[in-house]
Enzyme design. Structure first.
Site, PDB file in Angstrom:
ATOM      1  N   TRP A 175      -7.551  10.169  16.044  1.00  0.00           N
ATOM      2  CA  TRP A 175      -6.105  10.280  15.841  1.00  0.00           C
ATOM      3  C   TRP A 175      -5.676  11.356  14.844  1.00  0.00           C
ATOM      4  O   TRP A 175      -4.529  11.819  14.876  1.00  0.00           O
ATOM      5  CB  TRP A 175      -5.531   8.944  15.363  1.00  0.00           C
ATOM      6  CG  TRP A 175      -5.999   8.543  13.976  1.00  0.00           C
ATOM      7  CD1 TRP A 175      -7.104   7.819  13.668  1.00  0.00           C
ATOM      8  CD2 TRP A 175      -5.376   8.866  12.717  1.00  0.00           C
ATOM      9  NE1 TRP A 175      -7.217   7.656  12.305  1.00  0.00           N
ATOM     10  CE2 TRP A 175      -6.171   8.284  11.694  1.00  0.00           C
ATOM     11  CE3 TRP A 175      -4.236   9.571  12.364  1.00  0.00           C
ATOM     12  CZ2 TRP A 175      -5.849   8.408  10.339  1.00  0.00           C
ATOM     13  CZ3 TRP A 175      -3.907   9.699  11.004  1.00  0.00           C
ATOM     14  CH2 TRP A 175      -4.714   9.112  10.019  1.00  0.00           C
TER      15      TRP A 175
ATOM     16  N   GLU B 108      -2.530  10.644   3.060  1.00  0.00           N
ATOM     17  CA  GLU B 108      -3.640  10.923   3.959  1.00  0.00           C
ATOM     18  C   GLU B 108      -3.571  12.396   4.358  1.00  0.00           C
ATOM     19  O   GLU B 108      -2.579  12.832   4.966  1.00  0.00           O
ATOM     20  CB  GLU B 108      -3.578  10.034   5.203  1.00  0.00           C
ATOM     21  CG  GLU B 108      -3.830   8.566   4.902  1.00  0.00           C
ATOM     22  CD  GLU B 108      -3.731   7.681   6.133  1.00  0.00           C
ATOM     23  OE1 GLU B 108      -4.638   6.864   6.346  1.00  0.00           O
ATOM     24  OE2 GLU B 108      -2.737   7.832   6.873  1.00  0.00           O
TER      25      GLU B 108
ATOM     26  N   ASP C  76       0.290   5.373   0.546  1.00  0.00           N
ATOM     27  CA  ASP C  76      -0.755   6.245   1.071  1.00  0.00           C
ATOM     28  C   ASP C  76      -0.420   7.724   1.031  1.00  0.00           C
ATOM     29  O   ASP C  76       0.678   8.128   1.454  1.00  0.00           O
ATOM     30  CB  ASP C  76      -1.020   5.934   2.556  1.00  0.00           C
ATOM     31  CG  ASP C  76      -1.595   4.568   2.809  1.00  0.00           C
ATOM     32  OD1 ASP C  76      -2.130   3.968   1.873  1.00  0.00           O
ATOM     33  OD2 ASP C  76      -1.502   4.110   3.957  1.00  0.00           O
TER      34      ASP C  76
ATOM     35  N   ARG D 164       5.246   3.078   8.582  1.00  0.00           N
ATOM     36  CA  ARG D 164       6.318   3.911   8.031  1.00  0.00           C
ATOM     37  C   ARG D 164       5.801   5.329   7.768  1.00  0.00           C
ATOM     38  O   ARG D 164       6.038   5.910   6.716  1.00  0.00           O
ATOM     39  CB  ARG D 164       6.860   3.287   6.742  1.00  0.00           C
ATOM     40  CG  ARG D 164       7.487   1.899   6.917  1.00  0.00           C
ATOM     41  CD  ARG D 164       8.108   1.432   5.611  1.00  0.00           C
ATOM     42  NE  ARG D 164       8.797   0.155   5.754  1.00  0.00           N
ATOM     43  CZ  ARG D 164       8.283  -1.026   5.409  1.00  0.00           C
ATOM     44  NH1 ARG D 164       7.032  -1.082   4.906  1.00  0.00           N
ATOM     45  NH2 ARG D 164       8.968  -2.139   5.566  1.00  0.00           N
TER      46      ARG D 164
ATOM     47  N   GLU E 251       0.841  -1.194   0.000  1.00  0.00           N
ATOM     48  CA  GLU E 251       0.000   0.000   0.000  1.00  0.00           C
ATOM     49  C   GLU E 251       0.874   1.242   0.000  1.00  0.00           C
ATOM     50  O   GLU E 251       1.920   1.284   0.657  1.00  0.00           O
ATOM     51  CB  GLU E 251      -0.916   0.002   1.231  1.00  0.00           C
ATOM     52  CG  GLU E 251      -1.912   1.144   1.278  1.00  0.00           C
ATOM     53  CD  GLU E 251      -2.935   0.969   2.404  1.00  0.00           C
ATOM     54  OE1 GLU E 251      -3.473  -0.157   2.542  1.00  0.00           O
ATOM     55  OE2 GLU E 251      -3.175   1.942   3.137  1.00  0.00           O
TER      56      GLU E 251
ATOM     57  N   GLN F  93       0.063  13.037   5.520  1.00  0.00           N
ATOM     58  CA  GLN F  93       0.809  11.890   6.012  1.00  0.00           C
ATOM     59  C   GLN F  93       0.957  10.871   4.897  1.00  0.00           C
ATOM     60  O   GLN F  93      -0.022  10.538   4.227  1.00  0.00           O
ATOM     61  CB  GLN F  93       0.088  11.259   7.204  1.00  0.00           C
ATOM     62  CG  GLN F  93       0.753  10.012   7.754  1.00  0.00           C
ATOM     63  CD  GLN F  93       0.141   9.582   9.071  1.00  0.00           C
ATOM     64  OE1 GLN F  93       0.396  10.156  10.116  1.00  0.00           O
ATOM     65  NE2 GLN F  93      -0.684   8.544   9.028  1.00  0.00           N
TER      66      GLN F  93
END
Length: 293
Positions: free
Chosen positions: A203, A113, A111, A137, A109, A126
């Protein structure tokens, strides 16, 4: 990728259009309309097509978020989208754009974000890389502009040499292929392209300290200029191994000097979290952090 080659001879100009063999449907996809290459995966009522299907609006409210995915999976290539993020008080929201092999415990994956913020605070993005089921990571930067005012381009380049995350063609992260040093690299599993808008106020903003203010909902994010160029799987086996694919070319095997300077500028001035230097989580520096780019 098509390109032109111009020959000057006295007053004559000959323009030769050279089209690589990789510009076949199995290796190249650039839809003009959202539904040509994507489908809604979650909460159809919260995704609205705009501009005749060339753009879309994603909506998050107290009832639901939403998401979409590519109809195909790809093995190597480049994917990019222009996104305009939630304006104002977006704390607790996450707008995600990512690639995923959808293989559970062994998934690969890549990402992006985008983490919502309180009004006046910088937007953070992120990135994360999963290889063979291992993630954790995370790296986080504060964007150097307000991504809710206008559209900006977010891209992932994935070839045999590295994975590069770009913001408006500025590289913000590089994950190099260091398999020769025993470090896993995603190169076998094809990945689909996904995006979601959802609530993550446990979060997303200041580690969960800032919660969603539902009085500000609904929240909207906008997408356009969907661009996927890669080898469709299932498809011809030779495609992903073809060194003539433009994304495997010499210019894309490493950062050029200008891109290297941009990368260092981002890391020095805008990075706010790096798992590589988080000694509480990683008392021993992960091997890929020592390997360089």
């Amino acid at each position: 990728m098509p390109f032109t080659y111009t020959i000057l001879s006295n007053t004559l100009v000959f323009t030769i259009f050279l089209i690589s063999v990789v510009a076949l449907p199995t290796a190249y996809s650039k839809p003009a309309m959202f539904l040509e290459d994507f489908h809604v995966t979650w909460s159809d009522s919260h995704i609205k097509q705009l501009d005749g299907g060339k753009a879309i609006q994603l909506l998050l409210d107290q009832n639901s978020g939403c998401g979409f995915a590519s109809k195909n999976k790809y093995l190597f290539g480049r994917v990019s989208m222009k996104i305009k993020l939630i304006p104002g008080d977006s704390a607790g929201t996450v707008t995600a754009f990512y690639m995923n092999s959808d293989t559970d415990q062994i998934r690969d994956e890549l990402d992006f974000e985008f983490l919502g913020n309180r009004t006046g605070q910088p937007y953070s993005v992120q990135t994360n890389v999963y290889t063979h089921g291992k993630g954790d990571r995370e790296q986080r930067i504060n964007l150097w502009f307000d991504p809710s005012v206008d559209f900006h381009t977010y891209s992932i380049l994935w070839n045999h040499y590295h994975v590069v995350f770009y913001v408006d063609e500025v590289p913000i992260r590089v994950y190099k292929n260091n398999e020769d040093k025993g470090i896993p690299f995603p190169k076998i599993q094809p990945m689909g392209v996904y995006s979601t808008l959802w609530e993550a106020d446990d979060w997303a903003t200041r580690g969960g300290l800032e919660k969603i203010d539902w009085t500000k909902s609904p929240f909207y994010a906008y997408y356009k200029d969907f661009d996927i160029e890669g080898c469709i799987v299932p498809g011809p086996a030779w495609c992903s191994a073809n060194p003539s694919n433009w994304w495997e070319g010499a210019a894309y095997q490493h950062l050029n000097p200008m891109a290297g300077r941009q990368y260092r500028w981002v890391r020095l001035n805008h990075m706010v979290y790096d798992y590589c230097t988080d000694k509480q989580r990683n008392p021993i520096t992960p091997p890929e952090c020592k390997a360089g780019i």
